[in-house]
Design a protein around this motif. Structure first.
Motif, short mmCIF file in Angstrom:
data_model
loop_
_atom_site.label_atom_id
_atom_site.label_comp_id
_atom_site.label_asym_id
_atom_site.label_seq_id
_atom_site.Cartn_x
_atom_site.Cartn_y
_atom_site.Cartn_z
N VAL A 101 0.77 -1.27 -0.21
CA VAL A 101 0.00 0.08 0.06
C VAL A 101 0.95 1.26 -0.04
N THR A 102 2.18 1.04 0.59
CA THR A 102 2.95 2.38 0.57
C THR A 102 3.12 2.97 -0.89
N VAL A 103 3.25 2.19 -1.97
CA VAL A 103 3.60 2.53 -3.09
C VAL A 103 2.36 3.38 -3.87
N PHE A 104 1.26 3.09 -3.32
CA PHE A 104 0.14 3.76 -4.04
C PHE A 104 -0.54 4.85 -2.83
N ALA A 105 -0.56 4.53 -1.56
CA ALA A 105 -1.27 5.15 -0.71
C ALA A 105 -0.25 5.97 0.48
N GLY A 106 1.09 5.61 0.40
CA GLY A 106 1.83 6.52 1.22
C GLY A 106 2.30 5.63 2.54
#
Length: 137
Positions: free
Chosen positions: A99-104
């Motif tokens: 999720v870090t790639v898309f939402a931080g």
């Protein structure tokens, strides 16, 4: 009871570690039609479709809820369902890390914190201490 509702209930209870309490009694009392539609559509029509297995669908749900960052209770329900159906804690953590790639990072960290007790296996023993600090003791 419609066939769609029965299929939804069967799917919901098949995933649930807590007998389907994704939908609370309070919500059912307040908005029974909403609950019926949720069970029929989300679990009877969508989650029970062919094409993906339950494991894959659970990963999609976890990723989507984690990325949205505003439904920790629903996220926890799907994490519990994933763990119940054999997904490992490391796989759940890895999925949320994506999720870090898309939402931080903050959004992913919030999701991990919301589910920390489920993922560390100490739901009733958590003292809120940082795991890094605990490991250093």
């Amino acid at each position: 009871m419609s066939e769609r509702y029965r299929a939804g209930i069967d799917t919901l209870f098949g995933l649930s570690a807590d007998n389907g309490d994704l939908v609370s009694d309070a919500l059912a009392a307040t908005a029974p039609e909403f609950v019926r539609l949720t069970v029929e559509f989300a679990f009877g029509d969508i989650f029970a479709r062919p094409g993906l297995d339950s494991r894959s669908r659970l990963f999609v749900a976890i990723g989507a809820l984690a990325a949205m960052g505003r439904s920790p209770g629903r996220l926890r329900w799907f994490v519990r369902a994933a763990l119940k159906t054999g997904v490992s804690r490391d796989e759940v953590i890895e999925a949320i890390m994506q999720v870090t790639v898309f939402a931080g990072f903050v959004t992913a960290a919030d999701a991990l914190e919301a589910c920390a007790d489920l993922l560390d296996g100490h739901a009733d023993e958590s003292d809120g201490a940082c795991p890094v600090a605990v490991g250093a003791r």
